[in-house]
Design a protein around this motif. Structure first.
Motif, PDB file in Angstrom:
ATOM      1  N   LYS A 116      44.240  -4.306  -9.658  1.00 15.47           N
ATOM      2  CA  LYS A 116      43.734  -3.596 -10.833  1.00 15.47           C
ATOM      3  C   LYS A 116      42.215  -3.467 -10.781  1.00 15.47           C
ATOM      4  N   ALA A 117      41.537  -4.546 -10.379  1.00 10.90           N
ATOM      5  CA  ALA A 117      40.077  -4.512 -10.273  1.00 10.90           C
ATOM      6  C   ALA A 117      39.643  -3.520  -9.192  1.00 10.90           C
ATOM      7  N   GLN A 140      39.902  -0.037 -10.517  1.00 11.69           N
ATOM      8  CA  GLN A 140      38.785   0.270 -11.422  1.00 11.69           C
ATOM      9  C   GLN A 140      37.521   0.602 -10.631  1.00 11.69           C
ATOM     10  N   LYS A 185      37.764   4.090  -9.222  1.00 16.39           N
ATOM     11  CA  LYS A 185      37.507   5.099 -10.247  1.00 16.39           C
ATOM     12  C   LYS A 185      36.007   5.229 -10.527  1.00 16.39           C
ATOM     13  N   THR A 186      35.313   4.083 -10.540  1.00 18.60           N
ATOM     14  CA  THR A 186      33.867   4.108 -10.763  1.00 18.60           C
ATOM     15  C   THR A 186      33.166   4.841  -9.633  1.00 18.60           C
ATOM     16  N   THR A 207      34.629   8.301 -21.956  1.00 18.39           N
ATOM     17  CA  THR A 207      34.279   8.919 -20.677  1.00 18.39           C
ATOM     18  C   THR A 207      33.699  10.303 -20.943  1.00 18.39           C
ATOM     19  N   SER A 220      33.835  -9.022 -21.902  1.00 16.92           N
ATOM     20  CA  SER A 220      34.744  -7.979 -21.406  1.00 16.92           C
ATOM     21  C   SER A 220      35.057  -6.970 -22.505  1.00 16.92           C
ATOM     22  N   VAL A 238      34.087  -2.738 -22.588  1.00 20.08           N
ATOM     23  CA  VAL A 238      35.037  -1.664 -22.903  1.00 20.08           C
ATOM     24  C   VAL A 238      34.556  -0.844 -24.096  1.00 20.08           C
ATOM     25  N   TYR A 249      32.699   1.047 -20.418  1.00 15.83           N
ATOM     26  CA  TYR A 249      32.787   0.556 -19.042  1.00 15.83           C
ATOM     27  C   TYR A 249      34.086  -0.217 -18.834  1.00 15.83           C
ATOM     28  N   GLN A 250      34.867   0.196 -17.845  1.00 14.84           N
ATOM     29  CA  GLN A 250      36.085  -0.522 -17.490  1.00 14.84           C
ATOM     30  C   GLN A 250      35.829  -1.520 -16.371  1.00 14.84           C
ATOM     31  N   ASP A 251      34.835  -1.242 -15.544  1.00 17.42           N
ATOM     32  CA  ASP A 251      34.485  -2.114 -14.423  1.00 17.42           C
ATOM     33  C   ASP A 251      33.456  -3.131 -14.898  1.00 17.42           C
TER      34      ASP A 251
END
Length: 511
Positions: A128-129, A132, A135-136, A421, A475, A479, A483-485
């Motif tokens: 999952k990381a 992410q 995607k970044t 986004t 965290s 979000v 930011y998801q990362d």
């Protein structure tokens, strides 16, 4: 997977490291340290998947380490090894979702059995990381190709946060058409992913940009394989490949050459499938045809005249080109491609300057596809001249007042939606502008480019969230700021504020 061992006793660390079946479990030692504070710093700099920690240590204990680390790295796994059979410690470990709580002296078989189960459980979070991060990176390259980075300094800083390893610094860009969806197209290049990073961006209906990144020796072979792959006309209708470049700051150079090759191929007459090939940048450079040596000088003057909008000079320049193309030394392919190439390169120049809408720009492509079917070269010249004269003598597409209003509206939209986004292309196209030109206007009216403005909004909001709720999770803050990362957020926050989110949170508690 990489393991960090934390214990204030050097011999205890050495004993744990010796007991782990590194090869059988396919584990690597990321490092070792003597307290939780050192561990937090190391975790930020190293790729750590599993932390094995003692409980009682000076400066920062093991359970406090886990509590802080989980805020920034929720997918990281933790294993506690302690000499204290204390229910309070065990209870808090359960609350922190620690994988297990082992008492010293540790049994080697039990330790490796727990690690084996932990690895299987951690793989999901790791994948999952990685997704992410991918995607970044895709968003980064998307913004790069759009022209959002008008300064290399900002470009290099952002790339440093998400870059590949040091030696993987060579890039190839290709552009092509395909009727298949993005997931299907990605499968065509899946075999390359064990050797290099693959980024696939879909920009329009059938139009894709492909970026491969890796080491110099690997990328030379990838370039050849990519060209062979893009010859398959059942999968890719049109394709152009850029040159192999070194350094992230030169990716746009490869993209520009891929685009030139792609647009030139789009303008050529259709040929039987077995005669089609992928065009590469050298197709646009001087060859044995003598008059092509004039091409670069002619082209520079052509762009200047287009930007000036000088009607008489443009007609004269096209007449000059017409005289060149009628020389007997030119081969048939060049004669057929000169006018489409001039049309498309010129249209791109005024589109990127902000003087042409995207709809009009796409009109140039439609005209270019019809040019091969016009027999007389003079007629081809007249069609090309008509396009530029019609659009260069129209009223300015974006008057100063309209540009200012567009930037103000875009700014208001960003202010209200910075935690979502936000796509620079969508913002620009909402006001019928080229993304690169819109980014230039944005800096002109705000004093900062799009990325700088968005980042400042997000970072200030992050500071506000942390200050108002010091007990909240980092965290969650990431979000809420878009930011998801988490790793990327942490680096951006430290760059902007001078301290990590965790340090800022601790400072807030003290104040």
């Amino acid at each position: 997977m990489r393991v960090l061992v934390v214990d204030d006793q050097r011999l205890s660390r050495a004993g744990i490291i010796k007991m782990i079946a590194w090869d059988r479990l396919d584990l690597q030692l990321a490092g070792e340290c003597a307290n939780g504070h050192e561990a937090l710093e190391m975790i930020g700099d190293l790729e750590v998947d599993i932390v094995i920690t003692d409980v009682r240590m000076p400066i920062l204990g093991g359970l406090e380490l886990i509590e802080h680390a989980k805020e920034l790295y929720p997918h990281m796994a933790f294993l506690v090894i302690s000499g204290f059979d204390d229910y309070t410690y065990v209870r808090k470990s359960i609350h922190l979702s620690v994988a297990d709580y082992l008492l010293k002296p540790v049994d080697q078989l039990e330790l490796n059995d727990i690690l084996e189960k932990l690895i299987a459980k951690t793989e999901h979070g790791r994948r999952k990381a990685a997704a992410q991060l991918k995607k970044t990176r895709e968003q980064f390259f998307y913004l790069l190709l759009e022209g959002a980075y008008d300064q290399n300094e900002q470009l290099l800083m952002d790339w440093e946060d998400i870059r590949l390893s040091e030696h993987e610094d060579h890039f190839i860009v290709a552009m092509f058409d395909s009727d298949d969806d993005r997931n299907k197209v990605h499968e065509y290049f899946h075999h390359l992913e064990n050797r290099c990073e693959v980024i696939l961006i879909r920009t329009r209906a059938h139009y894709y940009t492909f970026i491969a990144a890796g080491s110099a020796d690997v990328m030379e072979n990838v370039w050849s394989e990519l060209r062979a792959k893009l010859r398959d006309r059942d999968l890719f209708q049109l394709a152009g490949i850029g040159t192999l470049v070194s350094g992230i700051e030169n990716v746009k150079e490869s993209a520009a050459k891929a685009y030139d090759a792609y647009t030139l191929q789009a303008s050529l007459p259709m040929a039987p499938d077995n005669e089609l090939d992928v065009l590469v940048p050298k197709a646009l450079e001087p060859t044995q045809v003598s008059s092509l040596s004039l091409n670069s000088a002619w082209e520079r003057e052509w762009f200047i005249l287009i930007k000036q909008g000088n009607r008489a000079a443009i007609l004269n320049k096209l007449e000059e080109l017409h005289n060149i193309t009628t020389e007997p030394l030119l081969n048939t392919e060049l004669m057929e491609s000169v006018y489409p190439y001039v049309l498309l390169r010129g249209a791109r120049a005024i589109y990127e300057a902000g003087s042409l809408t995207e709809m009009t720009y796409m009109e140039a492509f439609q005209i270019a596809k019809k040019l091969p079917y016009i027999v007389e070269l003079e007629a081809k010249r007249n069609v090309v001249a008509d396009f530029f004269i019609r659009h260069l003598h129209a009223e300015p597409q974006i008057p100063a007042q309209k540009a200012k209003e567009a930037v103000e509206k875009a700014k208001s939209f960003i202010d209200a939606n910075f935690n979502q986004t936000i796509n620079l292309t969508d913002l620009a196209q909402a006001y019928y502008m080229n993304p690169g030109y819109f980014s230039t206007l944005f800096r002109q009216y705000t004093g900062r480019n799009f990325l700088e403005y968005l980042t400042q909004l997000r970072m200030e909001h992050a500071k506000s969230l942390i200050s108002s709720n010091p007990a909240g999770k980092i965290s969650d803050v990431a979000v809420l700021c878009g930011y998801q990362d988490l790793k990327h957020f942490r680096k951006l926050f430290k760059r902007y504020s001078g301290v990590t989110p965790l340090q800022y949170k601790e400072d807030t508690k003290i104040d």
